[in-house]
Design an enzyme around this catalytic site. Structure first.
Site, mmCIF file in Angstrom:
data_model
loop_
_atom_site.group_PDB
_atom_site.id
_atom_site.type_symbol
_atom_site.label_atom_id
_atom_site.label_comp_id
_atom_site.label_asym_id
_atom_site.label_seq_id
_atom_site.Cartn_x
_atom_site.Cartn_y
_atom_site.Cartn_z
ATOM 1 N N LYS A 34 -11.029 5.827 -17.090
ATOM 2 C CA LYS A 34 -11.231 4.454 -17.563
ATOM 3 C C LYS A 34 -10.129 4.070 -18.540
ATOM 4 O O LYS A 34 -9.640 2.944 -18.545
ATOM 5 C CB LYS A 34 -12.587 4.338 -18.267
ATOM 6 C CG LYS A 34 -13.753 4.180 -17.313
ATOM 7 C CD LYS A 34 -15.076 4.451 -18.012
ATOM 8 C CE LYS A 34 -15.854 5.515 -17.262
ATOM 9 N NZ LYS A 34 -17.045 6.004 -17.942
ATOM 10 N N LYS A 82 -4.532 11.468 -13.888
ATOM 11 C CA LYS A 82 -5.978 11.667 -13.769
ATOM 12 C C LYS A 82 -6.695 10.319 -13.769
ATOM 13 O O LYS A 82 -6.366 9.457 -14.592
ATOM 14 C CB LYS A 82 -6.488 12.508 -14.949
ATOM 15 C CG LYS A 82 -7.962 12.847 -14.840
ATOM 16 C CD LYS A 82 -8.534 13.386 -16.139
ATOM 17 C CE LYS A 82 -9.093 12.274 -16.986
ATOM 18 N NZ LYS A 82 -9.961 12.698 -18.084
ATOM 19 N N LYS A 124 -6.699 11.073 -27.415
ATOM 20 C CA LYS A 124 -7.116 9.736 -27.868
ATOM 21 C C LYS A 124 -6.357 9.353 -29.127
ATOM 22 O O LYS A 124 -5.905 8.215 -29.264
ATOM 23 C CB LYS A 124 -8.629 9.687 -28.092
ATOM 24 C CG LYS A 124 -9.358 9.618 -26.768
ATOM 25 C CD LYS A 124 -10.806 9.218 -26.897
ATOM 26 C CE LYS A 124 -11.432 9.098 -25.520
ATOM 27 N NZ LYS A 124 -12.685 9.812 -25.371
#
Ligand code: TYM
Length: 321
Positions: A193, A190, A110
């Protein structure tokens, strides 16, 4: 045996969530005491829009129930209905080395993607460990992306039990289904979202078909045999159908003469049929306005009972009681 899993209400659930966690959780609810929850505290590390958060919580509850969660069998609750989890998280954080958290992929990924990291995101695995340990879970069905978080949890259990006594916390095992540990998205990465490559569980027909048609393929011409090894279409199709049906599609790939559009349509139909009964159930559940609150409320009461037992054991062990 106690089984536990959680899902973040951070947008529409996708088939990665379904095959990685929801489907195994539903199957396991007959095999032990199941505790399933909506990880709403966790979602706050990425969703800071109050309306979106509360809508997503409700949608997730509907989705999970529609997929087969049986509130008579499983304790279903919101993470935030059991604030005791933070007390346990604090105790865990006092033994959790910084290095363990700094190595976590989901945090590092992230940050690498430009998400500005808050402390919640960094401490996320400690709260997740508390989720699991608060309920003395033995088995945690998750997708592969959560494997490292389970390892952190197990490390923390080792440290706490070494320090405070072997019976302080229960060591959980992850349950990761090897064949579908990592459901690919429409681009082959993968399904996630945050990658914008998802197929929703309960998408609208037209929009979802359009998404299926966007699945990335190579440029083999219609008449030529098509490679099967790295096909995203086949990887997804396998999730929905039996082995003979997969074998048939493999044969058709190898024979040539059919274009990718044809295979995508077949995949779309398999997807649509798979979720058809759940879609219908979801529509029925949606009509009963108070039902979700009732289910989550009674789940929370039951979850809190368990949480307070664990906490008093832990408080005693660490010298707080
Ligand atoms: P979350 O909300 O990101 O995902 C929910 C579940 O879906 C699985 N999953 C996948 N499985 C296979 N292929 C994929 N492409 C895929 N994408 C998602 C995830 O592995 C997960 O099992 N940290 C957790 C939520 C959580 C939790 C917990 C889970 C909080 N506390 C305690 C278990 C136990 C998460 O972010 O999942």
């Amino acid at each position: 045996m106690r089984i536990l899993t959680g899902l973040q209400p951070s947008g529409k659930l996708h088939i990665g969530n379904y095959f990685g966690a929801i489907q195994p959780a539903i199957q396991l609810q007959d095999e032990g005491e199941a505790f399933y929850f909506i990880a709403d505290y966790h979602a706050m590390t990425s969703t800071q829009d109050p309306k979106a958060l509360s809508d997503n919580i409700r949608e997730l509850a509907l989705d999970f129930l529609a997929c087969g969660l049986d509130p008579e069998k499983a304790v279903f609750f919101r993470q935030s209905a059991v604030p005791e989890v933070h007390e346990l998280a604090w105790v865990l954080s006092t033994v959790c080395p910084m290095g363990l958290l700094e190595r976590c992929h989901s945090y590092k990924d992230k940050v690498a993607k430009g998400v500005s990291a808050n402390h919640g995101l960094f401490a996320y695995p400690v709260l997740m460990a508390a989720d699991i340990l608060l309920y003395d879970a033995n088995l945690v069905p998750v997708g592969e992306d959560q494997k490292q978080h389970l390892e952190v949890t197990r490390d923390i259990v080792g440290k706490i039990n070494d320090l405070y006594g072997a019976d302080t916390l229960t060591l959980p095992e992850p349950r990761i289904r090897e064949e579908i540990a990592k459901v690919p998205g429409i681009d082959g990465a993968k399904m996630s979202k945050s990658y914008n490559n998802t197929l929703p569980i309960f998408g609208a027909a037209k929009a979802t078909r359009k998404t299926v048609m966007k699945i990335v393929t190579d440029t083999t011409p219609v008449e030529e045999p098509k490679p099967t090894e790295s096909s995203n279409i086949l990887a997804l199709y396998k999730l929905f159908v039996t082995e003979p049906e997969v074998a048939k599609m493999v044969q058709e790939f190898e024979a040539g003469g059919l274009g990718y559009g044809h295979f995508k349509q077949t995949l779309y139909e398999a997807y649509w049929d798979h979720f058809a009964p759940m879609r219908q159930k979801r529509e029925e559940l949606e009509k009963d306005q108070g039902l979700i609150d009732e289910i989550l409320q009674s789940g929370a009461t039951r979850a809190r009972e368990e949480a307070s037992k664990t906490l008093s054991r832990v408080r005693k062990a660490v010298g707080l009681a």
